[in-house]
Design a protein around this motif. Structure first.
Motif, short mmCIF file in Angstrom:
data_model
loop_
_atom_site.label_atom_id
_atom_site.label_comp_id
_atom_site.label_asym_id
_atom_site.label_seq_id
_atom_site.Cartn_x
_atom_site.Cartn_y
_atom_site.Cartn_z
N PRO A 122 0.83 -1.39 -0.06
CA PRO A 122 -0.15 0.10 0.04
C PRO A 122 0.96 1.34 -0.03
CG PRO A 122 -0.15 -1.29 2.12
CD PRO A 122 0.61 -2.10 1.17
N LEU A 177 -6.71 -1.88 -5.09
CA LEU A 177 -6.51 -1.09 -3.80
C LEU A 177 -6.33 -2.04 -2.73
CD1 LEU A 177 -6.93 1.82 -3.04
CD2 LEU A 177 -9.39 1.65 -2.60
N ASN A 178 -5.17 -1.82 -2.16
CA ASN A 178 -4.90 -2.63 -0.66
C ASN A 178 -5.16 -1.73 0.50
OD1 ASN A 178 -3.92 -5.20 -1.84
ND2 ASN A 178 -2.43 -3.88 -2.85
N GLN A 190 -4.25 1.98 1.39
CA GLN A 190 -3.60 2.65 0.28
C GLN A 190 -4.48 4.00 0.15
OE1 GLN A 190 -2.76 -0.10 -2.81
NE2 GLN A 190 -3.18 1.57 -4.32
N TRP A 249 -4.06 6.11 -2.64
CA TRP A 249 -3.48 6.55 -4.20
C TRP A 249 -3.68 5.37 -5.04
CZ3 TRP A 249 0.87 7.77 -0.49
CH2 TRP A 249 1.65 6.61 -0.47
N MET A 250 -4.05 5.84 -6.21
CA MET A 250 -3.90 5.11 -7.42
C MET A 250 -2.52 5.04 -7.77
SD MET A 250 -7.18 6.49 -9.64
CE MET A 250 -6.90 5.41 -10.93
#
Ligand SMILES: NC(=O)c1ccc[n+]([C@@H]2O[C@H](COP(=O)([O-])OP(=O)(O)OC[C@H]3O[C@@H](n4cnc5c(N)ncnc54)[C@H](O)[C@@H]3O)[C@@H](O)[C@H]2O)c1
Ligand SMILES: N[C@@H](CCC=O)C(=O)O
Length: 514
Positions: free
Chosen positions: A248, A272-273, A276, A278-279
């Motif tokens: 992440p 998405l972890n 996290q 952000w992309m």
């Protein structure tokens, strides 16, 4: 600061350069077989599990053993890089650029040693190794200057009573995953692009060429790069690679390598972890199935020379290598015959001997893959030259030419990444471009023609990231021919180009009223 100019290639016809290269080989031979630790926050960490780097031309000769990161050590490196980002992202761009300038001059001083290491660790003949080292220097010199150009952002308009700015800020921790075929230039270039823009890095070099990457980290340290900005974490792609890509806190991944691994990274990075915010950004430069098209109005000797040099330089192990030639029928027989003649003249053997044009492929897996494609080729085309291989001492695959291959054949479609070229006939120039475009890749291509209208047609219609006229399709130079491809060749990031550094930063707009 003097304007950027690419590092000149070494003239090995001069005795002093030959002697310097031999001295470089002696230096490297003096440290063969040493053990190299991981580097996390400047600290040397030795693991029990090791990666062994072998000389592909003498397959039992050990270049070095390298500690292998586990998930726990990768996590530790991530924490260090994350923490160091708080400091490094605030360091003035001029100071960051200075580290690159200094590293370039250290490498210049040790140029022949680095090239000799590439000869022994990757099986690069002298001129190919010299070009790899020169390109590493070019990336350092070019990206340092690019950062100085971008350090104050770009100009935007402001109305009366308003002050607008458009600045670039770094992203965070980047995972740099590099290939073995340009084990110095691409590894160093992708690392320093991330560093000079204010990011911190976890570098996972290819497992077949980890020693040159270690030596480069030592250069960065000598150049004044603070501990923790670049962390050296060789390891298994599947284990450490996946862990870091999924992490992440990973902000971006800069990958260069095969199509399949690139797609896997792109897919995993999009998930998405937990934790996290952000992309993740993915820069992925992947494979190629590159074509030289020969028109009927063309310098046919130049065409044959270009095909042979682009197909067999460094045993065809370049993403840019000419693995297909498409020749218009009017000149087909003449060009094919000359390609065969020139290929038969090539000298193959140990790369420490400068008389050898070509040496080995990188390892046993590559040897098996390429020789199995040669067997496929025997059922798909007419074997004109080569088709043989010998792995008794090193991984030697002889330069192989197949003619009369159908555009739909596997050897015309799939990346072989070895010294094998497939030749197809086209009824006219339009059909030749059509065949050249009939691939999922889109990296490099070349057109040999004297017909200006056909050249301009190709400029519009030949769908590749790097298109060359009247020359071969390999050998892009940093700052002169920014490099990267379309479609399954990757994200077209254009390494060594004016837009490359921005991929490692985000733009921030500020607007002040007064
Ligand atoms: N487009 C370009 O600029 C460019 C340049 C050089 C090489 N290439 C391509 O690279 C390929 C040859 O290099 P290679 O054999 O080293 O490629 P590769 O994809 O096998 O390996 C590249 C890197 O990815 C790592 N890796 C493997 N599995 C991973 C995973 N699951 N997660 C994270 N990392 C992983 C490897 O350890 C290595 O460091 C060819 O396809 C060639 O065309 C492209
Ligand atoms: N930039 C190199 C290829 C890099 C990939 O292997 C060239 O232009 O030949």
């Amino acid at each position: 600061m003097i304007p950027y100019k690419h590092e000149p290639f070494t003239d090995f016809s001069k005795e002093e350069n030959k002697a310097a290269y031999l001295e470089g080989l002696a230096t490297v031979e003096g440290y063969l077989g040493q053990a190299y630790p991981l580097i996390i926050g400047g600290e040397r960490v030795t693991t029990e599990d090791q990666i062994t780097s072998y000389n592909p031309a003498k397959k039992t000769e050990v270049i070095g053993t390298v500690s292998k990161a586990t998930k726990d050590l990768a996590e530790k490196a991530m924490q260090v890089a994350d923490e160091t980002f708080k400091m490094w992202s605030q360091v003035e761009p001029e100071i960051r650029a200075d580290v690159l300038f200094k590293a370039a001059s250290i490498i210049r001083r040790r140029k022949f040693e680095f090239s000799a290491l590439l000869t022994l660790e990757a099986g690069k003949p002298w001129n190919e190794a010299d070009a790899d080292t020169a390109e590493a220097i070019d990336f350092l010199e070019y990206y340092a200057r690019q950062m100085l150009r971008l350090k104050d952002g770009q100009k935007v308009e402001s109305r009366v009573g308003e002050y607008n700015r458009y600045d670039y800020i770094p992203l965070g921790v980047g995972i740099v995953i590099s290939p073995w075929n340009f084990p110095f230039a691409i590894m160093a270039g992708t690392t320093v692009a991330a560093v000079v823009t204010g990011n911190t890095v976890l570098l996972k070099p290819a497992s077949t060429t980890p020693v040159v990457a270690y030596k480069f980290i030592e250069v960065l340290e000598e150049a004044g790069l603070p501990a923790g900005v670049v962390n050296y974490v060789p390891g298994s792609g599947a284990e450490v690679g996946d862990y870091l890509v999924d992490h992440p806190r990973t902000r971006f991944v800069s990958f260069t390598g095969s199509r399949d691994v690139g797609l896997r990274i792109n897919q995993r990075a999009s998930v998405l972890n937990e934790g996290q915010i952000w992309m993740k950004r993915v820069i992925a430069e992947m494979g190629g199935k590159d074509t030289i098209v020969v028109d009927k109005e063309a310098d046919l000797e130049l065409a044959a020379q270009s095909i042979v040099k682009s197909a067999f330089g460094f045993s065809g192990q370049k993403c840019s290598a000419c693995s297909r030639a498409v020749i218009v029928e009017d000149v087909y027989d003449e060009v094919v015959e000359r390609v065969a003649e020139l290929t038969k003249e090539l000298t193959i053997g140990d790369p420490t001997n400068p008389d050898n044009f070509m040496a080995t492929v990188i390892d046993e897996a590559a040897f098996k893959k390429i020789t199995s494609y040669i067997e496929i080729g025997k059922t798909e085309g007419k074997l004109l030259v080569g088709g043989t291989a010998d792995d008794s001492v090193g991984y030697f695959v002889h330069p192989t030419v197949f003619a009369d291959v159908a555009p739909s054949a596997r050897i015309m479609k799939e990346e072989i990444f070895g010294p094998v070229v497939a030749i197809a006939k086209a009824k006219d120039f339009d059909e030749a471009i059509q065949i050249a475009n009939d691939t999922e890749y889109g990296l490099t291509g070349a057109v040999i023609t004297k017909n200006r209208l056909n050249q301009e047609k190709a400029r519009k219609e030949f769908h590749v990231g790097n298109l060359y006229f009247n020359r071969g399709c390999t050998g892009a130079i940093v700052g002169y021919q920014p490099f990267g491809g379309f479609n399954m060749s990757g994200t077209d990031s254009k390494a060594g180009g004016p837009d490359y550094l921005q991929l490692h930063m985000q733009a921030k707009t500020t607007s002040e009223m007064f």
